[in-house]
Design a protein around this motif. Structure first.
Motif, PDB file in Angstrom:
ATOM      1  N   ILE A  62       0.836  -1.202   0.000  1.00 45.00           N
ATOM      2  CA  ILE A  62       0.000   0.000   0.000  1.00 45.00           C
ATOM      3  C   ILE A  62       0.871   1.252   0.000  1.00 45.00           C
ATOM      4  O   ILE A  62       0.562   2.243  -0.687  1.00 45.00           O
ATOM      5  N   ARG A  63       1.967   1.248   0.714  1.00 47.02           N
ATOM      6  CA  ARG A  63       2.894   2.389   0.685  1.00 47.02           C
ATOM      7  C   ARG A  63       3.422   2.645  -0.722  1.00 47.02           C
ATOM      8  O   ARG A  63       3.761   3.784  -1.074  1.00 47.02           O
ATOM      9  N   LYS A  64       3.509   1.589  -1.509  1.00 46.65           N
ATOM     10  CA  LYS A  64       3.978   1.713  -2.888  1.00 46.65           C
ATOM     11  C   LYS A  64       2.854   2.095  -3.853  1.00 46.65           C
ATOM     12  O   LYS A  64       3.088   2.249  -5.054  1.00 46.65           O
ATOM     13  N   GLY A  65       1.646   2.225  -3.337  1.00 46.07           N
ATOM     14  CA  GLY A  65       0.538   2.676  -4.173  1.00 46.07           C
ATOM     15  C   GLY A  65      -0.372   1.590  -4.699  1.00 46.07           C
ATOM     16  O   GLY A  65      -1.255   1.855  -5.524  1.00 46.07           O
ATOM     17  N   ALA A  66      -0.193   0.366  -4.235  1.00 44.22           N
ATOM     18  CA  ALA A  66      -1.048  -0.746  -4.680  1.00 44.22           C
ATOM     19  C   ALA A  66      -2.335  -0.796  -3.864  1.00 44.22           C
ATOM     20  O   ALA A  66      -2.421  -0.256  -2.756  1.00 44.22           O
ATOM     21  N   THR A  67      -3.336  -1.451  -4.419  1.00 42.17           N
ATOM     22  CA  THR A  67      -4.553  -1.803  -3.694  1.00 42.17           C
ATOM     23  C   THR A  67      -4.432  -3.261  -3.277  1.00 42.17           C
ATOM     24  O   THR A  67      -4.062  -4.110  -4.100  1.00 42.17           O
ATOM     25  N   VAL A  68      -4.734  -3.552  -2.015  1.00 41.23           N
ATOM     26  CA  VAL A  68      -4.537  -4.900  -1.484  1.00 41.23           C
ATOM     27  C   VAL A  68      -5.851  -5.483  -0.996  1.00 41.23           C
ATOM     28  O   VAL A  68      -6.532  -4.880  -0.152  1.00 41.23           O
ATOM     29  N   TYR A  69      -6.203  -6.631  -1.540  1.00 36.54           N
ATOM     30  CA  TYR A  69      -7.276  -7.433  -0.972  1.00 36.54           C
ATOM     31  C   TYR A  69      -6.629  -8.345   0.070  1.00 36.54           C
ATOM     32  O   TYR A  69      -5.856  -9.250  -0.266  1.00 36.54           O
ATOM     33  N   GLY A  70      -6.938  -8.087   1.337  1.00 33.45           N
ATOM     34  CA  GLY A  70      -6.355  -8.865   2.412  1.00 33.45           C
ATOM     35  C   GLY A  70      -7.297  -9.974   2.847  1.00 33.45           C
ATOM     36  O   GLY A  70      -8.391  -9.702   3.354  1.00 33.45           O
ATOM     37  N   LEU A  71      -6.881 -11.213   2.638  1.00 32.58           N
ATOM     38  CA  LEU A  71      -7.725 -12.364   2.947  1.00 32.58           C
ATOM     39  C   LEU A  71      -7.290 -13.009   4.260  1.00 32.58           C
ATOM     40  O   LEU A  71      -6.100 -13.216   4.501  1.00 32.58           O
ATOM     41  N   ALA A  72      -8.267 -13.339   5.090  1.00 30.98           N
ATOM     42  CA  ALA A  72      -8.022 -14.060   6.333  1.00 30.98           C
ATOM     43  C   ALA A  72      -9.369 -14.470   6.910  1.00 30.98           C
ATOM     44  O   ALA A  72     -10.423 -13.992   6.472  1.00 30.98           O
ATOM     45  N   ARG A  73      -9.327 -15.339   7.900  1.00 31.88           N
ATOM     46  CA  ARG A  73     -10.565 -15.798   8.524  1.00 31.88           C
ATOM     47  C   ARG A  73     -11.118 -14.798   9.531  1.00 31.88           C
ATOM     48  O   ARG A  73     -12.319 -14.747   9.776  1.00 31.88           O
ATOM     49  N   ARG A  74     -10.244 -13.978  10.120  1.00 26.50           N
ATOM     50  CA  ARG A  74     -10.664 -13.080  11.203  1.00 26.50           C
ATOM     51  C   ARG A  74     -10.998 -11.692  10.650  1.00 26.50           C
ATOM     52  O   ARG A  74     -10.128 -10.853  10.483  1.00 26.50           O
ATOM     53  N   LEU A  75     -12.275 -11.463  10.402  1.00 22.00           N
ATOM     54  CA  LEU A  75     -12.699 -10.196   9.811  1.00 22.00           C
ATOM     55  C   LEU A  75     -12.423  -9.032  10.750  1.00 22.00           C
ATOM     56  O   LEU A  75     -12.059  -7.936  10.290  1.00 22.00           O
ATOM     57  N   ASN A  76     -12.583  -9.239  12.050  1.00 25.00           N
ATOM     58  CA  ASN A  76     -12.339  -8.140  12.988  1.00 25.00           C
ATOM     59  C   ASN A  76     -10.897  -7.660  12.927  1.00 25.00           C
ATOM     60  O   ASN A  76     -10.623  -6.456  12.974  1.00 25.00           O
ATOM     61  N   LYS A  77      -9.952  -8.588  12.788  1.00 23.23           N
ATOM     62  CA  LYS A  77      -8.544  -8.202  12.660  1.00 23.23           C
ATOM     63  C   LYS A  77      -8.294  -7.467  11.352  1.00 23.23           C
ATOM     64  O   LYS A  77      -7.535  -6.495  11.304  1.00 23.23           O
ATOM     65  N   LEU A  78      -8.908  -7.920  10.285  1.00 23.14           N
ATOM     66  CA  LEU A  78      -8.744  -7.266   8.993  1.00 23.14           C
ATOM     67  C   LEU A  78      -9.276  -5.832   9.031  1.00 23.14           C
ATOM     68  O   LEU A  78      -8.667  -4.917   8.461  1.00 23.14           O
ATOM     69  N   LYS A  79     -10.390  -5.631   9.714  1.00 23.50           N
ATOM     70  CA  LYS A  79     -10.950  -4.286   9.808  1.00 23.50           C
ATOM     71  C   LYS A  79     -10.055  -3.372  10.652  1.00 23.50           C
ATOM     72  O   LYS A  79      -9.943  -2.172  10.370  1.00 23.50           O
ATOM     73  N   GLU A  80      -9.423  -3.931  11.673  1.00 22.75           N
ATOM     74  CA  GLU A  80      -8.458  -3.147  12.452  1.00 22.75           C
ATOM     75  C   GLU A  80      -7.298  -2.706  11.567  1.00 22.75           C
ATOM     76  O   GLU A  80      -6.825  -1.564  11.667  1.00 22.75           O
ATOM     77  N   ILE A  81      -6.843  -3.607  10.711  1.00 20.31           N
ATOM     78  CA  ILE A  81      -5.733  -3.273   9.810  1.00 20.31           C
ATOM     79  C   ILE A  81      -6.173  -2.214   8.811  1.00 20.31           C
ATOM     80  O   ILE A  81      -5.428  -1.273   8.510  1.00 20.31           O
ATOM     81  N   GLN A  82      -7.403  -2.326   8.303  1.00 19.11           N
ATOM     82  CA  GLN A  82      -7.908  -1.319   7.371  1.00 19.11           C
ATOM     83  C   GLN A  82      -7.961   0.066   8.027  1.00 19.11           C
ATOM     84  O   GLN A  82      -7.668   1.082   7.373  1.00 19.11           O
ATOM     85  N   SER A  83      -8.314   0.110   9.310  1.00 17.15           N
ATOM     86  CA  SER A  83      -8.379   1.402  10.001  1.00 17.15           C
ATOM     87  C   SER A  83      -7.011   2.064  10.080  1.00 17.15           C
ATOM     88  O   SER A  83      -6.906   3.293  10.173  1.00 17.15           O
ATOM     89  N   LYS A  84      -5.943   1.263  10.017  1.00 14.37           N
ATOM     90  CA  LYS A  84      -4.583   1.792  10.059  1.00 14.37           C
ATOM     91  C   LYS A  84      -4.022   2.065   8.667  1.00 14.37           C
ATOM     92  O   LYS A  84      -3.308   3.041   8.468  1.00 14.37           O
ATOM     93  N   LEU A  85      -4.357   1.193   7.707  1.00 17.39           N
ATOM     94  CA  LEU A  85      -3.749   1.290   6.379  1.00 17.39           C
ATOM     95  C   LEU A  85      -4.599   2.090   5.393  1.00 17.39           C
ATOM     96  O   LEU A  85      -4.086   2.526   4.366  1.00 17.39           O
ATOM     97  N   GLY A  86      -5.887   2.256   5.686  1.00 18.38           N
ATOM     98  CA  GLY A  86      -6.742   3.037   4.799  1.00 18.38           C
ATOM     99  C   GLY A  86      -7.542   2.188   3.823  1.00 18.38           C
ATOM    100  O   GLY A  86      -7.513   0.955   3.848  1.00 18.38           O
ATOM    101  N   GLU A  87      -8.243   2.897   2.940  1.00 26.23           N
ATOM    102  CA  GLU A  87      -9.184   2.238   2.037  1.00 26.23           C
ATOM    103  C   GLU A  87      -8.518   1.421   0.946  1.00 26.23           C
ATOM    104  O   GLU A  87      -9.184   0.647   0.249  1.00 26.23           O
TER     105      GLU A  87
END
Length: 241
Positions: free
Chosen positions: A26-51
């Motif tokens: 993301i710092r390099k300008g890519a869009t990342v689909y982050g896959l994992a089983r724990r949606l709550n953790k993924l949403k925490e990461i989105q709050s830090k990394l952005g849309e």
């Protein structure tokens, strides 16, 4: 590859090096689909990394769910993936006569089958992509050398190496690179889950992620198909001999 505006898929994105991979991309300008089983953790990461980080709740061992998501998400030529990082993995340690069938199946399904399930449906989309694309499979030094009490983990990571080697030769003329990373000990919760402790001599997730970015940014006709990474001094400095 120029990473700006590229579309990446990272499995196992909710922690450890999967999160580090996502952040660096993301710092390099890519869009990342982050896959994992724990949606709550993924949403925490989105709050830090952005849309640019898009959470996707997914169990990669469920091939029908994987295929349905890919079919729904990537619908036209303007929305094709460029990068796939198969990072999701786990370990169950123990002597072979103590290792349960359930633990064996769990490792095979996550570490090996999960890579196949996602790769098989992403490759046709990468073949449609006019740009060069790149698949990076995260193995382990356990995919290079067998050791006691990790026979199941060894088997899956050796399998990742064989799958990746075949895939690289299969896809090289379709402008799709395939690389495999073989990291040694990294300071993540992976070791907590297998009953070990992390320490300061382990590699850091961000350093491993920098190496992944380097692989992706190589010139289009240059492929580094395998990289082995280890701490120079792997010993825990807090343990006095």
């Amino acid at each position: 590859m120029e990473l700006k505006n590229k579309i990446a898929i990272v499995t196992g994105a909710s922690s450890g090096i999967g999160t580090a991979f996502s952040e660096k991309l993301i710092r390099k300008g890519a869009t990342v689909y982050g896959l994992a089983r724990r949606l709550n953790k993924l949403k925490e990461i989105q709050s830090k990394l952005g849309e640019q980080f898009i959470p996707v709740q997914m169990d990669v061992t469920k091939h029908q769910d994987v295929e349905a998501w890919v079919t729904e998400q990537f619908t036209d030529d303007k929305n094709l993936p460029h990068i796939l990082v198969n990072n999701a993995g786990l370990a169950k340690f123990g002597n072979v006569d103590d290792l349960s069938v359930e633990d064996w199946d769990t490792m095979v399904n996550t570490n090996l089958n999960g890579i196949f399930y996602l790769t098989r449906v992403i490759v046709p989309l990468m073949k449609q992509n006019p740009n060069h694309c790149h698949i990076i499979n995260i193995a382990s030094v356990a995919g290079l050398l067998g050791n006691p009490q990790i026979s199941g983990y060894n088997a899956t990571k050796f399998g990742v190496r064989g799958f990746s080697e075949a895939l690289f030769k299969e896809l090289r003329y379709d402008k799709i690179k395939v690389s495999t990373m073989f990291p040694g000990s990294i300071a993540t919760d992976f070791f907590d889950k297998v009953g070990s402790e992390t320490h300061s001599n382990m590699m850091q997730p961000g350093d491993v992620a920098d190496t992944l970015v380097h692989l992706l940014e190589t010139p289009d006709n240059l492929l580094i198909n395998e990289v082995t990474m280890r701490p120079l001094n792997p010993k825990n400095p807090d343990i006095k001999e």
